[in-house]
Design an enzyme around this catalytic site. Structure first.
Site, PDB file in Angstrom:
ATOM      1  N   GLY A 118       0.817  -1.213   0.000  1.00 28.69           N
ATOM      2  CA  GLY A 118       0.000   0.000   0.000  1.00 28.69           C
ATOM      3  C   GLY A 118       0.847   1.258   0.000  1.00 28.69           C
ATOM      4  N   LEU A 119       1.051   1.818  -1.183  1.00 26.97           N
ATOM      5  CA  LEU A 119       1.779   3.083  -1.301  1.00 26.97           C
ATOM      6  C   LEU A 119       0.835   4.177  -1.824  1.00 26.97           C
ATOM      7  N   GLU A 144       3.041   1.283 -11.462  1.00 30.11           N
ATOM      8  CA  GLU A 144       4.499   1.208 -11.269  1.00 30.11           C
ATOM      9  C   GLU A 144       5.222   2.385 -11.910  1.00 30.11           C
ATOM     10  N   THR A 192       3.783   5.848 -14.241  1.00 27.16           N
ATOM     11  CA  THR A 192       3.163   5.921 -15.565  1.00 27.16           C
ATOM     12  C   THR A 192       4.257   6.087 -16.632  1.00 27.16           C
ATOM     13  N   HIS A 193       3.855   5.876 -17.871  1.00 28.14           N
ATOM     14  CA  HIS A 193       4.764   6.080 -19.011  1.00 28.14           C
ATOM     15  C   HIS A 193       5.368   7.496 -18.951  1.00 28.14           C
ATOM     16  N   ASP A 194       4.501   8.459 -18.625  1.00 30.78           N
ATOM     17  CA  ASP A 194       4.970   9.861 -18.551  1.00 30.78           C
ATOM     18  C   ASP A 194       6.016  10.022 -17.446  1.00 30.78           C
ATOM     19  N   ARG A 204       9.432  -2.964 -11.153  1.00 28.11           N
ATOM     20  CA  ARG A 204       9.517  -2.441 -12.528  1.00 28.11           C
ATOM     21  C   ARG A 204      10.451  -3.308 -13.361  1.00 28.11           C
ATOM     22  N   CYS A 224      11.667  -0.618  -3.677  1.00 28.96           N
ATOM     23  CA  CYS A 224      10.784  -1.764  -3.973  1.00 28.96           C
ATOM     24  C   CYS A 224      10.254  -1.641  -5.401  1.00 28.96           C
TER      25      CYS A 224
HETATM   26  P1  TGC Z   1      13.158  11.803  -5.229  1.00 27.76           P
HETATM   27  O1  TGC Z   1      13.634  12.958  -4.448  1.00 27.76           O
HETATM   28  O2  TGC Z   1      13.472  11.722  -6.667  1.00 27.76           O
HETATM   29  O3  TGC Z   1      13.685  10.435  -4.547  1.00 27.76           O
HETATM   30  C1  TGC Z   1      13.708  10.243  -3.159  1.00 27.76           C
HETATM   31  C2  TGC Z   1      14.902   9.343  -2.848  1.00 27.76           C
HETATM   32  O4  TGC Z   1      14.701   8.056  -3.473  1.00 27.76           O
HETATM   33  C3  TGC Z   1      15.742   7.782  -4.438  1.00 27.76           C
HETATM   34  N1  TGC Z   1      15.090   7.122  -5.581  1.00 27.76           N
HETATM   35  C4  TGC Z   1      15.144   5.803  -5.816  1.00 27.76           C
HETATM   36  N2  TGC Z   1      15.796   4.809  -5.206  1.00 27.76           N
HETATM   37  C5  TGC Z   1      15.641   3.557  -5.706  1.00 27.76           C
HETATM   38  N3  TGC Z   1      14.863   3.281  -6.760  1.00 27.76           N
HETATM   39  C6  TGC Z   1      14.183   4.257  -7.396  1.00 27.76           C
HETATM   40  N4  TGC Z   1      13.414   3.980  -8.436  1.00 27.76           N
HETATM   41  C7  TGC Z   1      14.315   5.596  -6.925  1.00 27.76           C
HETATM   42  N5  TGC Z   1      13.773   6.784  -7.307  1.00 27.76           N
HETATM   43  C8  TGC Z   1      14.271   7.710  -6.477  1.00 27.76           C
HETATM   44  C9  TGC Z   1      16.333   9.133  -4.751  1.00 27.76           C
HETATM   45  O5  TGC Z   1      17.667   9.008  -5.173  1.00 27.76           O
HETATM   46  C10 TGC Z   1      16.228   9.848  -3.407  1.00 27.76           C
HETATM   47  O6  TGC Z   1      17.248   9.334  -2.589  1.00 27.76           O
HETATM   48  P2  TGC Z   1      17.926  10.197  -1.422  1.00 27.76           P
HETATM   49  O7  TGC Z   1      19.056   9.349  -0.930  1.00 27.76           O
HETATM   50  O8  TGC Z   1      18.354  11.473  -2.079  1.00 27.76           O
HETATM   51  O9  TGC Z   1      16.857  10.402  -0.391  1.00 27.76           O
HETATM   52  O10 TGC Z   1      11.607  11.661  -4.948  1.00 27.76           O
HETATM   53  P3  TGC Z   1      10.371  12.450  -5.586  1.00 27.76           P
HETATM   54  O11 TGC Z   1       9.362  12.636  -4.499  1.00 27.76           O
HETATM   55  O12 TGC Z   1      10.863  13.666  -6.326  1.00 27.76           O
HETATM   56  O13 TGC Z   1       9.727  11.388  -6.598  1.00 27.76           O
HETATM   57  C11 TGC Z   1      10.300  11.019  -7.742  1.00 27.76           C
HETATM   58  C12 TGC Z   1       9.324  10.128  -8.591  1.00 27.76           C
HETATM   59  C13 TGC Z   1       8.232  10.957  -9.223  1.00 27.76           C
HETATM   60  C14 TGC Z   1      10.187   9.533  -9.666  1.00 27.76           C
HETATM   61  C15 TGC Z   1       8.699   9.029  -7.704  1.00 27.76           C
HETATM   62  O14 TGC Z   1       7.825   9.552  -6.779  1.00 27.76           O
HETATM   63  C16 TGC Z   1       7.964   7.959  -8.515  1.00 27.76           C
HETATM   64  O15 TGC Z   1       8.584   7.017  -8.967  1.00 27.76           O
HETATM   65  N6  TGC Z   1       6.613   8.104  -8.702  1.00 27.76           N
HETATM   66  C17 TGC Z   1       5.809   7.041  -9.330  1.00 27.76           C
HETATM   67  C18 TGC Z   1       4.992   6.345  -8.274  1.00 27.76           C
HETATM   68  C19 TGC Z   1       4.833   4.881  -8.564  1.00 27.76           C
HETATM   69  O16 TGC Z   1       5.492   4.284  -9.397  1.00 27.76           O
HETATM   70  N7  TGC Z   1       3.960   4.219  -7.824  1.00 27.76           N
HETATM   71  C20 TGC Z   1       3.807   2.783  -7.928  1.00 27.76           C
HETATM   72  C21 TGC Z   1       2.942   2.231  -6.812  1.00 27.76           C
HETATM   73  S1  TGC Z   1       3.014   0.462  -6.656  1.00 27.76           S
HETATM   74  C22 TGC Z   1       2.246  -0.138  -8.007  1.00 27.76           C
HETATM   75  O17 TGC Z   1       1.874   0.551  -8.894  1.00 27.76           O
HETATM   76  C23 TGC Z   1       2.077  -1.624  -8.055  1.00 27.76           C
HETATM   77  S2  TGC Z   1       1.295  -2.155  -9.502  1.00 27.76           S
HETATM   78  C24 TGC Z   1       1.189  -3.855  -9.342  1.00 27.76           C
HETATM   79  C25 TGC Z   1       2.342  -4.584  -9.964  1.00 27.76           C
HETATM   80  O18 TGC Z   1       3.500  -4.210  -9.807  1.00 27.76           O
HETATM   81  O19 TGC Z   1       2.104  -5.589 -10.643  1.00 27.76           O
HETATM   82  P1  FAD Z   2      -1.946  10.472 -11.500  1.00 29.73           P
HETATM   83  O1  FAD Z   2      -0.671  10.558 -10.760  1.00 29.73           O
HETATM   84  O2  FAD Z   2      -3.086  11.319 -11.042  1.00 29.73           O
HETATM   85  O3  FAD Z   2      -1.659  10.800 -13.030  1.00 29.73           O
HETATM   86  C1  FAD Z   2      -2.689  11.233 -13.934  1.00 29.73           C
HETATM   87  C2  FAD Z   2      -2.000  11.630 -15.245  1.00 29.73           C
HETATM   88  O4  FAD Z   2      -1.120  12.730 -15.021  1.00 29.73           O
HETATM   89  C3  FAD Z   2      -1.140  10.516 -15.832  1.00 29.73           C
HETATM   90  O5  FAD Z   2      -1.231  10.556 -17.232  1.00 29.73           O
HETATM   91  C4  FAD Z   2       0.270  10.885 -15.378  1.00 29.73           C
HETATM   92  O6  FAD Z   2       1.270  10.366 -16.247  1.00 29.73           O
HETATM   93  C5  FAD Z   2       0.191  12.405 -15.456  1.00 29.73           C
HETATM   94  N1  FAD Z   2       1.135  13.095 -14.571  1.00 29.73           N
HETATM   95  C6  FAD Z   2       1.307  12.944 -13.237  1.00 29.73           C
HETATM   96  N2  FAD Z   2       2.294  13.774 -12.804  1.00 29.73           N
HETATM   97  C7  FAD Z   2       2.746  14.460 -13.878  1.00 29.73           C
HETATM   98  C8  FAD Z   2       3.739  15.437 -14.095  1.00 29.73           C
HETATM   99  N3  FAD Z   2       4.490  15.892 -13.086  1.00 29.73           N
HETATM  100  N4  FAD Z   2       3.930  15.922 -15.326  1.00 29.73           N
HETATM  101  C9  FAD Z   2       3.190  15.455 -16.380  1.00 29.73           C
HETATM  102  N5  FAD Z   2       2.213  14.526 -16.249  1.00 29.73           N
HETATM  103  C10 FAD Z   2       2.002  14.040 -15.016  1.00 29.73           C
HETATM  104  N6  FAD Z   2      -0.365   1.251  -6.172  1.00 29.73           N
HETATM  105  C11 FAD Z   2       0.108   0.658  -5.028  1.00 29.73           C
HETATM  106  O7  FAD Z   2       0.606   1.332  -4.138  1.00 29.73           O
HETATM  107  N7  FAD Z   2       0.028  -0.690  -4.882  1.00 29.73           N
HETATM  108  C12 FAD Z   2      -0.516  -1.505  -5.812  1.00 29.73           C
HETATM  109  O8  FAD Z   2      -0.547  -2.731  -5.642  1.00 29.73           O
HETATM  110  C13 FAD Z   2      -1.027  -0.907  -7.017  1.00 29.73           C
HETATM  111  N8  FAD Z   2      -1.646  -1.677  -7.958  1.00 29.73           N
HETATM  112  C14 FAD Z   2      -2.275  -1.077  -9.006  1.00 29.73           C
HETATM  113  C15 FAD Z   2      -3.077  -1.832  -9.859  1.00 29.73           C
HETATM  114  C16 FAD Z   2      -3.763  -1.226 -10.891  1.00 29.73           C
HETATM  115  C17 FAD Z   2      -4.649  -2.045 -11.785  1.00 29.73           C
HETATM  116  C18 FAD Z   2      -3.636   0.172 -11.106  1.00 29.73           C
HETATM  117  C19 FAD Z   2      -4.358   0.855 -12.226  1.00 29.73           C
HETATM  118  C20 FAD Z   2      -2.855   0.924 -10.266  1.00 29.73           C
HETATM  119  C21 FAD Z   2      -2.174   0.328  -9.200  1.00 29.73           C
HETATM  120  N9  FAD Z   2      -1.450   1.086  -8.275  1.00 29.73           N
HETATM  121  C22 FAD Z   2      -0.936   0.504  -7.144  1.00 29.73           C
HETATM  122  C23 FAD Z   2      -1.412   2.543  -8.412  1.00 29.73           C
HETATM  123  C24 FAD Z   2      -0.531   3.072  -9.523  1.00 29.73           C
HETATM  124  O9  FAD Z   2       0.823   2.990  -9.173  1.00 29.73           O
HETATM  125  C25 FAD Z   2      -0.963   4.498  -9.828  1.00 29.73           C
HETATM  126  O10 FAD Z   2      -2.204   4.412 -10.491  1.00 29.73           O
HETATM  127  C26 FAD Z   2       0.052   5.250 -10.650  1.00 29.73           C
HETATM  128  O11 FAD Z   2       1.236   5.471  -9.934  1.00 29.73           O
HETATM  129  C27 FAD Z   2      -0.493   6.589 -11.185  1.00 29.73           C
HETATM  130  O12 FAD Z   2      -1.113   7.312 -10.174  1.00 29.73           O
HETATM  131  P2  FAD Z   2      -2.607   7.926 -10.413  1.00 29.73           P
HETATM  132  O13 FAD Z   2      -3.464   6.835 -10.896  1.00 29.73           O
HETATM  133  O14 FAD Z   2      -2.981   8.640  -9.188  1.00 29.73           O
HETATM  134  O15 FAD Z   2      -2.430   8.946 -11.604  1.00 29.73           O
END
Ligand code: TGC
Ligand code: FAD
Length: 394
Positions: free
Chosen positions: A136-137, A374, A376-378, A254, A249
């Site tokens: 849960g993130l 994990e 988005t593409h963006d 990814r 994680c």
């Molecule tokens: P930022 O200041 O860039 O980073 C904070 C600290 O973390 C380090 N870091 C990483 N370390 C390891 N792996 C990575 N990928 C890392 N990215 C950043 C960074 O060096 C820094 O370290 P330190 O030592 O300086 O503290 O943080 P920010 O708040 O500006 O965010 C950057 C951003 C936008 C890239 C990050 O928030 C992000 O990746 N956002 C996307 C969120 C996301 O991917 N959510 C996924 C939720 S889980 C999910 O979707 C599960 S789907 C189900 C499945 O997987 O099948």
């Molecule tokens: P938003 O962040 O609101 O993004 C909306 C749009 O804005 C997107 O097109 C995005 O690319 C764009 N955008 C955002 N920021 C910017 C920017 N700075 N500049 C330009 N464009 C931007 N999360 C968990 O923690 N655990 C899970 O197990 C998990 N499983 C998932 C399973 C499914 C089926 C789905 C759909 C999602 C899951 N997620 C999970 C959440 C997932 O990681 C988020 O949906 C994802 O990170 C995008 O967040 P959001 O949906 O709030 O979109």
């Protein structure tokens, strides 16, 4: 006669894999063929994760497969792990998602940031599939920007109290344990973010199925509610100290997705190639028509590029040289490629392409979630933009 390339290994990657890696891949491919393919269409239509598959995944060592044997895991290298993700997603992205979350997002943080007691308590059960976990993130208002999270962990007598809502949580309703990321300090101070191992049967913890999905139908996606959930001090992941830990994680998950997307693309390409050979329209099989040939050529080219990238990434991960930026590139481009391949395969199949009896449209719909979750593409584009310019554009 011109050579005919059946199979999806145009650049002979097979010759680069070790015997063990090929054995792992072939075993999982066979399991997917025997166990997943007969049930996946019905599960998809009925919108349920096929839970009967979990025990088999555990038995074959698919859960947390790259973690050490001393915790009941398979102890495989990262290329073999990637090939498992590829084969699972050849079946369905929802099946791979289950394994990704369990291994990379639940077992990995317990292994990397947990106490020895937490590892011994949870990892063997999670590896066998006796226990199920979720991560849960994401929150309703903090998806791409998890650093802003408003779920809190506040100290109580001898422990912590959790409050907040997590959204879009894979495996959420069927989990025994949730890794919850919460803010222990001021909202917005990312150094206060810590991870907690939370049994889901605690008072105040509830999960609600996410209704209305049109993608990843054979996957459990839920909302988690935490209302004054009391947990002991021993529930905190002791080695967590900021946003970096959940992001680490995500790098693990990814990485698996970069391979998994290849599996979905290969399944679509295989289906399209076979269909093109059999479907006769006008005066011959559509495989002999120029438009379908360039369509297939684009598909196999994209898949081959993706395979080479995933292979190299895997070897770098095993060498310890892989960076999160390289993972972002592979997740971004391989998923984009798989979306394109699935869409083109669906189109090649004509009317049949919209039926569940064929897999292209199921993969196409699933991959829209994979494109978004994990990171988005963006967002991965912006991570790469930051890597090459040094400027963060979030
Ligand atoms: P930022 O200041 O860039 O980073 C904070 C600290 O973390 C380090 N870091 C990483 N370390 C390891 N792996 C990575 N990928 C890392 N990215 C950043 C960074 O060096 C820094 O370290 P330190 O030592 O300086 O503290 O943080 P920010 O708040 O500006 O965010 C950057 C951003 C936008 C890239 C990050 O928030 C992000 O990746 N956002 C996307 C969120 C996301 O991917 N959510 C996924 C939720 S889980 C999910 O979707 C599960 S789907 C189900 C499945 O997987 O099948
Ligand atoms: P938003 O962040 O609101 O993004 C909306 C749009 O804005 C997107 O097109 C995005 O690319 C764009 N955008 C955002 N920021 C910017 C920017 N700075 N500049 C330009 N464009 C931007 N999360 C968990 O923690 N655990 C899970 O197990 C998990 N499983 C998932 C399973 C499914 C089926 C789905 C759909 C999602 C899951 N997620 C999970 C959440 C997932 O990681 C988020 O949906 C994802 O990170 C995008 O967040 P959001 O949906 O709030 O979109």
């Amino acid at each position: 006669m011109a050579p005919s390339f059946k199979g999806v290994d145009f650049y002979d990657l097979d010759s680069l894999f070790s015997d063990e890696e090929k054995m792992v891949r072939d075993t999982i491919r066979e399991w997917v063929e025997d166990q997943v393919m007969p049930v996946i269409q019905e599960a998809y239509i009925e919108r349920r994760f096929p839970r009967d598959l979990i025990a088999g995944m555990g038995e074959l060592g698919m859960l947390g497969a790259n973690l050490p044997e001393e915790y009941g895991c398979a102890g495989l290298n990262n290329v073999a792990y990637g090939l498992i993700m590829q084969e699972l997603e050849r079946g369905d992205s929802g099946i791979r998602s289950f394994a990704s979350v369990q291994g990379a997002l639940v077992m990995y943080p317990i292994y990397a940031f947990g106490s020895e007691e937490q590892r011994r308590e949870w990892l063997p059960r999670l590896a066998s599939g006796d226990a199920i976990g979720c991560f849960g993130l994401t929150e309703p208002d903090y998806g791409s920007n998890p650093g802003g999270m408003v779920t809190t962990a506040r100290r109580s007598d001898g422990g912590w109290v959790l409050n907040g809502t997590k959204m879009w949580i894979t495996n959420g309703s069927m989990s025994d344990v949730a890794i919850i990321w919460a803010q222990t300090g001021e909202i917005g101070d990312t150094s206060g973010i810590r991870g907690f191992v939370v049994p889901t049967d605690l008072p105040g913890f509830s999960a609600r199925d996410q209704k209305g999905k049109l993608s990843l139908l054979a996957s459990d996606t839920s909302e988690l509610h935490l209302e004054d959930v009391e947990i002991p001090e021993s529930a905190i992941l002791p080695e967590t100290s900021g946003l970096k830990n959940p992001l680490m994680c995500l790098t693990q998950a990814r990485y698996g997705i970069a391979w998994g997307a290849l599996g979905a693309a290969m399944a679509c390409y295989d289906e399209a190639l076979n269909y093109a050979g059999e479907r006769v329209m006008f005066d011959g099989p559509i495989a002999g028509k120029q438009i379908q040939q360039t369509r297939l050529a684009d598909m196999i080219t994209g898949i081959t590029q993706g395979q080479l990238m995933a292979y190299r990434l895997g070897r770098m991960k095993d060498d310890g040289t892989m960076t999160p930026f390289q993972v972002s590139m592979a997740k971004r481009t391989n998923v984009d490629m798989a979306c394109e391949v699935a869409r083109e395969a669906r189109r090649l199949l004509g009317g049949n392409g919209i039926l569940v009896e064929y897999s292209a449209m199921r993969h196409m719909a699933n991959l829209e979630s994979v494109y978004t979750y994990e990171g988005t593409h963006d967002i991965h584009g912006l991570i790469l933009g930051q890597a090459v310019t040094g400027l963060a554009a979030y």
